[in-house]
Design an enzyme around this catalytic site. Structure first.
Site, PDB file in Angstrom:
ATOM      1  N   SER A 556      56.180  68.798 -92.777  1.00 22.94           N
ATOM      2  CA  SER A 556      55.934  67.817 -93.826  1.00 22.94           C
ATOM      3  C   SER A 556      54.694  66.634 -93.281  1.00 22.94           C
ATOM      4  O   SER A 556      54.670  66.438 -92.073  1.00 22.94           O
ATOM      5  CB  SER A 556      57.150  67.061 -94.311  1.00 22.94           C
ATOM      6  OG  SER A 556      56.947  65.876 -95.022  1.00 22.94           O
ATOM      7  N   TYR A 569      65.379  62.205 -92.857  1.00 21.00           N
ATOM      8  CA  TYR A 569      64.292  63.104 -93.588  1.00 21.00           C
ATOM      9  C   TYR A 569      63.039  63.127 -92.537  1.00 21.00           C
ATOM     10  O   TYR A 569      62.598  64.224 -91.869  1.00 21.00           O
ATOM     11  CB  TYR A 569      63.872  63.087 -94.908  1.00 21.00           C
ATOM     12  CG  TYR A 569      62.930  64.277 -95.062  1.00 21.00           C
ATOM     13  CD1 TYR A 569      63.308  65.822 -95.666  1.00 21.00           C
ATOM     14  CD2 TYR A 569      61.646  63.931 -95.501  1.00 21.00           C
ATOM     15  CE1 TYR A 569      62.449  66.610 -96.017  1.00 21.00           C
ATOM     16  CE2 TYR A 569      60.454  65.213 -95.638  1.00 21.00           C
ATOM     17  CZ  TYR A 569      61.318  66.420 -96.110  1.00 21.00           C
ATOM     18  OH  TYR A 569      60.508  67.379 -96.320  1.00 21.00           O
TER      19      TYR A 569
END
Length: 679
Positions: A556, A569
């Protein structure tokens, strides 16, 4: 609008479908059928005699009108006047093109003469196991007479072609009572005045031969059991352990996809005392050995031999196999023979375990295995009533390296970029993983769809084309056992794995003070631990195959971008990003490349966003959830929303064959987020 087929052609298709639907009648893509009739010549307006015959390639069970070749009988029969003789009979195949009637249709096959020259309105040429068993028995001619009397005539072996058509035509003319013939070393041909009569005659020959072999044959033609099959769980575990090694060996000359078979027919054959002798004789019917090669590789150790000893022995046998195959080629090749196509086996037999078969794609590998099952049935039938005696090796070579077969291979479409490659994609039941799976299959790969949701995985695998393209496995990536089981299933389904895409993920968006240890542990367990487990198992498979490999992490932009309310996350994505660098450094010596893709938030189709992450992130940024994708787009340099297909494009770029010297790379797919630029 497509014109309706001629009534005779329509009847032919119906007959073909019925015959092809029963594997006792003919093998996949084997045999051909024909019908003759009268149609109007669109040029002259006069009636003209035509023949419709299954063209080159295709399968009787699924034959379409476009798979038929339509030829003028007057022109086809006139070829007998210019036939230059058996030494030049291959030239007649090109002449068939000048006999074609109308537009479209399939290319005429080598068997066209058999159908056109035989004086019968309907002709079937089939490859039933029972018929080939008689055709490959040492005293096949006498057995044919004993089985059928004078209603079925023996035709000595001759390579398919124009001369065989002349031979059968002459035999039918000389034997008006006959309904068909047994072609030595090959199959059967039957005929009739009507389609129904022809079909009935074909089935009469096949069923009569089956009954004869059963009634007259020995009950144990393969001898006593010497290597009983392992129990199922142990057998399949052993097969999964051997599969990557065997696939690597079978891919020495060119990459192959594998298929595993452990049905009762195979397990019984490899358990019996006579299977080494019979295997060494090879198959006989041209359709068989063109797909299975001249003979299989056969392991000569018992099923309970230590695994490392078995692997060592398989490597030794593979070296010997390649030497023997090269000698086979050199012994029979002529100056105009095509180059040797590869010396690796297409079939590997493992006593107590089963059979591995190989091909350029999953269907080819599966069909090769099916053909060897046909060959086992043929051997059983021949040994039951006589001695199995296939055609001479020199004749097998003439067909395997036939110029016409080589021309057919040269006409095949160019392989897609990922042909022969096998991918396992985690979290592939939805969103980004699903898009990646679709792109990889579209580029020629076989894909194992791994997802914690079994129903979603199964649905995606079905969308991708079913078992010859994709299979589904239920995999919780936090479970070491389930990850191992997923790779074992990939080994059984396709022979191994070449590409791992670590995509499975979850996200919980909370400020630091509200983030619980459970939130932290859950995200790190799924993404950091899960990708570690999958990569470790992938590396084991890659190293066993000795074919290199690709690992791709879907990380990501958050791996490098510091945003609010996202500690767990983003930290686990940074963990994954560094796994890419660490594994690239460690696995490079094995030819394994490890790279990553850093997307921005992918909202459309995302399981993560649909499960609450979208609402959480929308609240953080103060926008409606349905506008979140637009919000992400507007903060990028390109003002474009990132979709699952964009991530899939990046994965294909990494594994598609152009970036062969790239490892340890992260590709941003974020439409331009300056704060996430890689440094």
């Amino acid at each position: 609008m497509t014109a309706e087929p001629h009534p005779e052609a329509a009847t032919l298709l119906e007959r073909s479908h019925r015959l092809g639907a029963d594997p006792r009648n003919t093998n996949y893509a084997g045999g051909n059928t024909s019908a003759k009739g009268t149609a109007t010549d669109p040029v002259t307006g006069q009636d003209v005699e035509l023949m419709w015959v299954k063209g080159s390639g295709g399968d009787l069970g699924t034959l379409a009108h476009s798979g038929l070749a339509a030829l003028r009988l007057d022109r086809l029969r006139a070829l007998t006047e210019v036939y230059p003789g058996v030494e030049r009979e291959d030239e007649m195949v090109a002449a068939f093109d000048y006999c074609l009637h109308g537009k479209g249709g399939a290319a005429p096959s080598i068997d066209t003469a058999m159908h056109g020259l035989v004086d019968a309105a309907h002709v079937d040429h089939l490859h039933p196991d029972s018929g080939i068993a008689l055709a490959c028995a040492a005293d096949g001619e006498a057995l044919t007479k004993e089985c059928f009397g004078n209603h079925v005539v023996w035709v000595p072996w001759r390579r398919p072609g124009f001369q065989l058509g002349l031979d059968i035509a002459a035999i039918k003319k000389a034997n008006p009572q006959a309904i068909g013939c047994i072609l030595g070393g090959h199959g059967i041909t039957a005929w009739g005045d009507t389609s129904a009569e022809c079909e009935a005659n074909s089935l009469r020959i096949i069923r009569t031969a089956e009954e004869f072999l059963t009634a007259r044959g020995k009950t144990d033609p393969f001898g006593p059991v010497v290597h009983p099959a392992l129990p199922e769980a142990e057998r399949r575990a052993r097969a999964a352990a051997l599969a990557p090694v065997l696939r690597g060996l079978a891919s020495t000359d060119r990459p192959q996809v594998g298929h595993f078979t452990d049905n009762d027919t195979v397990l019984d054959f490899v358990s019996r005392a006579e299977h080494p002798r019979l295997s060494a004789l090879g198959t006989s019917c041209p359709d068989h050995f063109l797909r299975t090669k001249v003979r299989p590789l056969v392991l000569d150790l018992p099923p309970d031999a230590p695994l490392d000893e078995t692997i060592t022995r398989l490597k030794e046998l593979h070296t010997t196999y390649r030497t023997d195959y090269a000698a086979y080629y050199n012994n029979h090749a002529t100056p105009d023979s095509p180059p040797m196509r590869g010396a690796d086996p297409a079939i590997v037999l493992i006593p107590g375990v089963g059979m591995f078969s190989y091909g350029k794609d999953k269907q080819t590998a599966r069909v090769a295995g099916e053909f060897y099952v046909n060959a086992i049935n043929v051997m059983r039938g021949a040994e039951a009533v006589s001695t199995y005696s296939p055609i001479e090796e020199s004749e097998k070579f003439r067909i395997e390296y036939w110029a016409l077969e080589e021309a057919k291979l040269q006409r095949m479409p160019k392989p897609k970029p990922l042909a022969t490659r096998i991918a396992l994609v985690t979290g592939a039941g939805s969103g980004i993983g699903k898009a990646i799976a679709h792109r990889l299959v579209a580029e020629g790969a076989c894909v194992v769809v791994a997802d914690i949701n079994a129903d979603s995985a199964a649905a995606v695998a079905q969308e991708l084309g079913g078992p010859d393209k994709a299979t589904a496995v239920t995999a919780d990536v936090t479970s070491e056992e389930q990850i191992k089981a997923a790779f074992a299933q990939a080994a059984l389904d396709f022979g191994g794995v070449d590409i791992l895409v670590n995509n499975a993920g979850i996200s919980i968006s909370k400020p630091l003070l509200e983030t619980t240890t459970q939130d932290w542990d859950l995200q790190h367990t799924i993404m950091a631990r899960g990708s570690f487990l999958a990569s470790r198992e992938a590396a084991r498979t890659f190293i066993a195959q000795n074919m290199g490999g690709d690992i791709v992490y879907i990380t990501s932009k958050n791996a490098v971008f510091a945003g609010p309310n996202n500690i767990a996350y983003s930290a686990t994505k940074a963990d994954q990003a560094h796994q890419v660098r660490l594994l690239a450094a460690e696995l490079g010596e094995h030819g394994i490349r490890v790279n990553g893709v850093n997307p921005d938030g992918v909202v459309q189709g995302s399981g993560i966003f649909a499960s609450g992450w979208g609402a959480q992130r929308a609240a953080v940024y103060g926008v409606p959830e349905e506008k979140l994708g637009e919000f992400y787009a507007q903060r990028t340099l390109l003002k474009r929303e990132v979709l699952p297909t964009h991530v899939a494009n990046a994965v294909f770029t990494l594994v598609g064959g152009d970036l062969t010297h790239t490892t340890g790379l992260h590709i941003p797919v974020d439409a331009g987020v300056a704060a996430a630029f890689l440094r």
